[in-house]
Design a protein around this motif. Structure first.
Motif, PDB file in Angstrom:
ATOM      1  N   GLN A  73       7.445  -8.336  -3.422  1.00 14.18           N
ATOM      2  CA  GLN A  73       6.304  -7.467  -3.684  1.00 14.18           C
ATOM      3  C   GLN A  73       5.453  -7.211  -2.444  1.00 14.18           C
ATOM      4  O   GLN A  73       4.805  -6.171  -2.331  1.00 14.18           O
ATOM      5  CB  GLN A  73       5.435  -8.045  -4.807  1.00 14.18           C
ATOM      6  CG  GLN A  73       6.048  -7.834  -6.179  1.00 14.18           C
ATOM      7  CD  GLN A  73       5.154  -8.322  -7.293  1.00 14.18           C
ATOM      8  OE1 GLN A  73       4.290  -9.170  -7.092  1.00 14.18           O
ATOM      9  NE2 GLN A  73       5.367  -7.794  -8.477  1.00 14.18           N
ATOM     10  N   GLU A  74       5.419  -8.138  -1.540  1.00 11.43           N
ATOM     11  CA  GLU A  74       4.608  -7.959  -0.334  1.00 11.43           C
ATOM     12  C   GLU A  74       5.224  -6.944   0.606  1.00 11.43           C
ATOM     13  O   GLU A  74       4.539  -6.357   1.439  1.00 11.43           O
ATOM     14  CB  GLU A  74       4.446  -9.310   0.375  1.00 11.43           C
ATOM     15  CG  GLU A  74       3.481  -9.301   1.545  1.00 11.43           C
ATOM     16  CD  GLU A  74       3.313 -10.667   2.143  1.00 11.43           C
ATOM     17  OE1 GLU A  74       3.828 -10.888   3.252  1.00 11.43           O
ATOM     18  OE2 GLU A  74       2.675 -11.530   1.508  1.00 11.43           O
ATOM     19  N   ASN A  75       6.528  -6.704   0.469  1.00 13.84           N
ATOM     20  CA  ASN A  75       7.220  -5.837   1.418  1.00 13.84           C
ATOM     21  C   ASN A  75       8.451  -5.230   0.747  1.00 13.84           C
ATOM     22  O   ASN A  75       9.583  -5.633   0.999  1.00 13.84           O
ATOM     23  CB  ASN A  75       7.627  -6.664   2.646  1.00 13.84           C
ATOM     24  CG  ASN A  75       7.879  -5.817   3.857  1.00 13.84           C
ATOM     25  OD1 ASN A  75       8.217  -4.647   3.741  1.00 13.84           O
ATOM     26  ND2 ASN A  75       7.731  -6.402   5.024  1.00 13.84           N
ATOM     27  N   GLY A 135       3.661  -2.038   1.273  1.00 13.85           N
ATOM     28  CA  GLY A 135       2.824  -3.142   0.823  1.00 13.85           C
ATOM     29  C   GLY A 135       2.197  -2.940  -0.538  1.00 13.85           C
ATOM     30  O   GLY A 135       1.770  -3.907  -1.172  1.00 13.85           O
ATOM     31  N   ALA A 136       2.106  -1.676  -1.018  1.00  9.87           N
ATOM     32  CA  ALA A 136       1.366  -1.404  -2.253  1.00  9.87           C
ATOM     33  C   ALA A 136       2.235  -1.170  -3.473  1.00  9.87           C
ATOM     34  O   ALA A 136       1.772  -1.329  -4.606  1.00  9.87           O
ATOM     35  CB  ALA A 136       0.454  -0.192  -2.052  1.00  9.87           C
ATOM     36  N   LEU A 137       3.503  -0.784  -3.304  1.00 10.98           N
ATOM     37  CA  LEU A 137       4.351  -0.505  -4.457  1.00 10.98           C
ATOM     38  C   LEU A 137       4.492  -1.722  -5.363  1.00 10.98           C
ATOM     39  O   LEU A 137       4.403  -1.611  -6.585  1.00 10.98           O
ATOM     40  CB  LEU A 137       5.733  -0.043  -3.985  1.00 10.98           C
ATOM     41  CG  LEU A 137       5.874   1.427  -3.590  1.00 10.98           C
ATOM     42  CD1 LEU A 137       7.241   1.678  -2.958  1.00 10.98           C
ATOM     43  CD2 LEU A 137       5.669   2.342  -4.789  1.00 10.98           C
ATOM     44  N   GLY A 138       4.725  -2.880  -4.765  1.00  6.35           N
ATOM     45  CA  GLY A 138       4.898  -4.099  -5.552  1.00  6.35           C
ATOM     46  C   GLY A 138       3.671  -4.468  -6.368  1.00  6.35           C
ATOM     47  O   GLY A 138       3.746  -4.604  -7.606  1.00  6.35           O
ATOM     48  N   VAL A 193      -1.544 -13.047   2.508  1.00  3.55           N
ATOM     49  CA  VAL A 193      -2.600 -12.318   3.201  1.00  3.55           C
ATOM     50  C   VAL A 193      -2.531 -10.821   2.953  1.00  3.55           C
ATOM     51  O   VAL A 193      -3.555 -10.163   2.766  1.00  3.55           O
ATOM     52  CB  VAL A 193      -2.561 -12.630   4.713  1.00  3.55           C
ATOM     53  CG1 VAL A 193      -1.236 -12.229   5.333  1.00  3.55           C
ATOM     54  CG2 VAL A 193      -3.700 -11.955   5.448  1.00  3.55           C
ATOM     55  N   LEU A 194      -1.328 -10.239   2.905  1.00  5.97           N
ATOM     56  CA  LEU A 194      -1.229  -8.798   2.780  1.00  5.97           C
ATOM     57  C   LEU A 194      -1.685  -8.315   1.408  1.00  5.97           C
ATOM     58  O   LEU A 194      -2.414  -7.334   1.283  1.00  5.97           O
ATOM     59  CB  LEU A 194       0.213  -8.352   3.058  1.00  5.97           C
ATOM     60  CG  LEU A 194       0.722  -8.651   4.466  1.00  5.97           C
ATOM     61  CD1 LEU A 194       2.168  -8.174   4.619  1.00  5.97           C
ATOM     62  CD2 LEU A 194      -0.155  -8.011   5.515  1.00  5.97           C
ATOM     63  N   TRP A 195      -1.261  -9.007   0.358  1.00  9.07           N
ATOM     64  CA  TRP A 195      -1.659  -8.614  -0.990  1.00  9.07           C
ATOM     65  C   TRP A 195      -3.179  -8.708  -1.153  1.00  9.07           C
ATOM     66  O   TRP A 195      -3.831  -7.801  -1.672  1.00  9.07           O
ATOM     67  CB  TRP A 195      -0.961  -9.507  -2.006  1.00  9.07           C
ATOM     68  CG  TRP A 195      -1.071  -9.032  -3.439  1.00  9.07           C
ATOM     69  CD1 TRP A 195      -2.021  -8.205  -3.964  1.00  9.07           C
ATOM     70  CD2 TRP A 195      -0.202  -9.370  -4.515  1.00  9.07           C
ATOM     71  NE1 TRP A 195      -1.802  -8.007  -5.295  1.00  9.07           N
ATOM     72  CE2 TRP A 195      -0.692  -8.719  -5.668  1.00  9.07           C
ATOM     73  CE3 TRP A 195       0.939 -10.165  -4.627  1.00  9.07           C
ATOM     74  CZ2 TRP A 195      -0.085  -8.839  -6.906  1.00  9.07           C
ATOM     75  CZ3 TRP A 195       1.537 -10.276  -5.874  1.00  9.07           C
ATOM     76  CH2 TRP A 195       1.041  -9.632  -6.994  1.00  9.07           C
ATOM     77  N   SER A 233      -4.155   2.163  -6.034  1.00  7.62           N
ATOM     78  CA  SER A 233      -3.769   3.535  -5.767  1.00  7.62           C
ATOM     79  C   SER A 233      -4.733   4.191  -4.793  1.00  7.62           C
ATOM     80  O   SER A 233      -4.333   4.967  -3.924  1.00  7.62           O
ATOM     81  CB  SER A 233      -3.725   4.340  -7.074  1.00  7.62           C
ATOM     82  OG  SER A 233      -3.337   5.667  -6.839  1.00  7.62           O
ATOM     83  N   VAL A 234      -6.021   3.860  -4.920  1.00  3.62           N
ATOM     84  CA  VAL A 234      -7.011   4.367  -3.975  1.00  3.62           C
ATOM     85  C   VAL A 234      -6.669   3.919  -2.558  1.00  3.62           C
ATOM     86  O   VAL A 234      -6.807   4.677  -1.591  1.00  3.62           O
ATOM     87  CB  VAL A 234      -8.420   3.892  -4.378  1.00  3.62           C
ATOM     88  CG1 VAL A 234      -9.416   4.091  -3.241  1.00  3.62           C
ATOM     89  CG2 VAL A 234      -8.891   4.624  -5.623  1.00  3.62           C
ATOM     90  N   PHE A 235      -6.195   2.681  -2.445  1.00  2.59           N
ATOM     91  CA  PHE A 235      -5.798   2.178  -1.133  1.00  2.59           C
ATOM     92  C   PHE A 235      -4.708   3.044  -0.509  1.00  2.59           C
ATOM     93  O   PHE A 235      -4.747   3.326   0.696  1.00  2.59           O
ATOM     94  CB  PHE A 235      -5.313   0.732  -1.266  1.00  2.59           C
ATOM     95  CG  PHE A 235      -4.415   0.286  -0.140  1.00  2.59           C
ATOM     96  CD1 PHE A 235      -4.913   0.063   1.126  1.00  2.59           C
ATOM     97  CD2 PHE A 235      -3.053   0.091  -0.360  1.00  2.59           C
ATOM     98  CE1 PHE A 235      -4.083  -0.334   2.159  1.00  2.59           C
ATOM     99  CE2 PHE A 235      -2.215  -0.307   0.667  1.00  2.59           C
ATOM    100  CZ  PHE A 235      -2.744  -0.520   1.930  1.00  2.59           C
ATOM    101  N   ILE A 236      -3.748   3.484  -1.304  1.00  7.59           N
ATOM    102  CA  ILE A 236      -2.633   4.220  -0.710  1.00  7.59           C
ATOM    103  C   ILE A 236      -3.039   5.628  -0.264  1.00  7.59           C
ATOM    104  O   ILE A 236      -2.356   6.233   0.551  1.00  7.59           O
ATOM    105  CB  ILE A 236      -1.415   4.303  -1.657  1.00  7.59           C
ATOM    106  CG1 ILE A 236      -1.688   5.192  -2.845  1.00  7.59           C
ATOM    107  CG2 ILE A 236      -0.967   2.910  -2.084  1.00  7.59           C
ATOM    108  CD1 ILE A 236      -0.501   5.424  -3.737  1.00  7.59           C
ATOM    109  N   TYR A 237      -4.158   6.143  -0.808  1.00 12.38           N
ATOM    110  CA  TYR A 237      -4.646   7.442  -0.350  1.00 12.38           C
ATOM    111  C   TYR A 237      -5.683   7.297   0.760  1.00 12.38           C
ATOM    112  O   TYR A 237      -6.005   8.275   1.447  1.00 12.38           O
ATOM    113  CB  TYR A 237      -5.272   8.228  -1.513  1.00 12.38           C
ATOM    114  CG  TYR A 237      -4.258   8.746  -2.492  1.00 12.38           C
ATOM    115  CD1 TYR A 237      -3.435   9.815  -2.165  1.00 12.38           C
ATOM    116  CD2 TYR A 237      -4.110   8.172  -3.746  1.00 12.38           C
ATOM    117  CE1 TYR A 237      -2.499  10.299  -3.066  1.00 12.38           C
ATOM    118  CE2 TYR A 237      -3.178   8.637  -4.655  1.00 12.38           C
ATOM    119  CZ  TYR A 237      -2.381   9.704  -4.305  1.00 12.38           C
ATOM    120  OH  TYR A 237      -1.444  10.175  -5.192  1.00 12.38           O
TER     121      TYR A 237
END
Length: 505
Positions: free
Chosen positions: A296-298, A43-46, A386-388, A231-235
């Protein structure tokens, strides 16, 4: 380490949790499952690539640094006060009950946001997996049906709640299998993508450039702040190993070690995946390009087939298991924060109820599930993406409560800043820099997110939905806090100031 004498001693000994049920390895596994690398990156790479382009690896490194600095502060606070309330308890001790309450609310808001996001990813990959297994592509479209989507989400939420309700022993056993599977598949995916690049069969075909690791190359500070917030979200999620400190062997030392081990393991995995995805997919706005808004969402759903061929179903299964594992382990943090807030009188006493059979915060776990389910159903109807939007708002919440907690460490140990070089580094410099960095990113992202075009472009009354989610949830916390003050003023009248500060090097 000296003892800590306080007027409102938060030792946590009387909460009734199952002490000593998790060792170092179990804590690291639970920390990795809460971070959920497969789900998180899907979800975060995009959104991160859209913000910073080829500097994706640089942003991963920049996001890692404040996490490391903040983790040092968490480690010090946990050594002095191993308590399941973590941010809530520690900021109450450092800054008083009002700031402590809002710190706890920030943690709760972040976990509620991510629980809804986890459920959404799980739903999408569940129907994608069904489509791949049955050879019926139309089944993947069921995730776009709001009624089916929300209904499936509620089922997943209920199952995760049930496992968490049964305590840490059940949680630990489930996570060993799910975490090992997703890590193996992610490494397989990354190696396969790099092989495509080396053979000239990659869609994007970018070759590794040292400039990708240069954070100064990002176009603007706003883009940099947005990228770091994502990036903080992914950690985010490593602090769950501190939340289970009362249930860990060696509660004063093991959680801090587990937190650092988790963060270092994750940054290595993320850099491998980030470089391989960027090299393979490129930054095009069509097909598998990372700037294609349709993927981008997935991202993993779009890249699985081109990268892994017939084995693509395994990546879908890995993301599904990752989101399911994190959905379950993430319940640990809000449940124990609610438990601590109920235990110390910051919330109604029923939140402090422990199930006698499983020694878990049963009422708080169910409450977290209900709130997350309602929030997800609401967001699915309101937001175009919603995910983004929840990912971006989550980054804001994480920057807020991590930053507050890091500064709590600085202030709590203020009398021991300069007693030694090590004390200056771990009690002052590291948490101060990490906390200030995250709060700067929080403010910058908050300002930028007021723009209706920020995030998915959804808006309410001309204000970006990401800002409404982030700031609105914090304001709601103020309302709930004031309401609780009038219901039970004793907590807010307590003095949490320490009478003897511990010396920790």
């Amino acid at each position: 380490m000296s003892s800590v004498a306080t007027k409102n001693e938060p030792s946590g000994d009387g909460k009734g949790l199952n002490s000593g049920s998790v060792g170092l390895l179990g804590a690291v596994v639970i920390g990795m499952s809460c971070i959920a690398p497969a789900y998180t990156l899907s979800g975060a790479l995009g959104p991160t690539a859209a913000a910073v382009g080829t500097h994706l690896p640089a942003i991963f490194l920049v996001g890692f640094l404040p996490m490391l600095l903040v983790a040092v502060g968490y480690r010090q606070l946990n050594r002095a006060m191993p308590d399941s309330g973590t941010t809530f308890t520690w900021t109450s001790k450092a800054f008083g009950p009002w700031v402590g309450w809002m710190g706890g609310w920030g943690l709760l808001a972040a976990t509620i946001l991510v629980l809804s996001n986890l459920a959404g990813i799980a739903v999408e990959f569940f129907y994608l997996l069904l489509a791949q297994l049955t050879g019926r592509p139309e089944l993947a479209d069921l995730a776009d049906n709001t009624l089916v989507n929300v209904g499936t989400c509620l089922v997943f939420m209920a199952l995760a709640c049930w496992i968490s309700y049964r305590g840490m022993e059940t949680t630990k056993k489930v996570q060993y299998v799910l975490v090992a599977f997703q890590v193996v598949i992610l490494v397989w995916f990354s190696v396969a993508a790099l092989v495509h690049v080396a053979n000239g069969t990659a869609a994007g075909g970018l070759h590794l450039d040292p400039e990708w690791f240069n954070p100064l190359g990002v176009g603007s500070f706003s883009a940099f702040a947005a990228g770091v917030s994502l990036s903080v979200f992914i950690y985010w999620g490593w602090d769950v190993v501190l939340t289970i400190n009362e249930e860990t062997e060696g509660s004063a030392t093991t959680p801090g070690r587990a937190a650092l081990a988790t963060i270092f393991s994750i940054v290595v995995l993320y850099l491998l995946i980030g470089v391989s995805v960027l090299s393979f997919a490129g930054l095009g706005d069509t097909g598998t390009g990372l700037n294609n808004p349709d993927i981008q969402e997935n991202v993993f759903a779009a890249l699985a087939g081109p990268v892994m061929g017939p084995a693509a179903v395994l990546l879908s299964l890995a993301v599904l298991s990752s989101s399911a594992a994190s959905l379950q382990s993430t319940f640990v943090s809000p449940a124990r924060t609610l438990l601590a807030m109920g235990y110390y009188g910051a919330l109604p006493g029923q939140f402090a109820r422990i199930t006698p059979r499983f020694q878990s915060p049963g009422f708080a776990t169910v409450a977290a599930a209900v709130i997350s389910s309602v929030f997800y159903a609401f967001m699915r109807v309101v937001s175009e993406d919603v995910l983004w939007d929840t990912i971006t708002a989550l980054g804001m919440m994480v920057c807020f409560y991590y930053g507050i907690t890091a500064l709590a460490c600085v202030w709590y140990f203020r009398r021991s800043w300069f007693r030694s070089v090590k004390s200056c580094l771990v009690n002052f410099a590291a948490p101060l820099i990490g906390g200030l960095l995250l709060l700067v990113f929080f403010v910058r992202t908050s300002v930028d997110s007021m723009d209706p075009s920020y995030g998915s472009g959804s808006q309410i009354g001309g204000v970006g939905l990401v800002f409404v989610l982030g700031a609105g949830i914090l304001l709601l916390g103020v309302v709930v806090m004031v309401t609780q003050y009038f219901r039970n003023r004793s907590f807010f009248r307590e003095s949490f100031e320490t009478t003897e500060l511990p010396v920790l090097d």
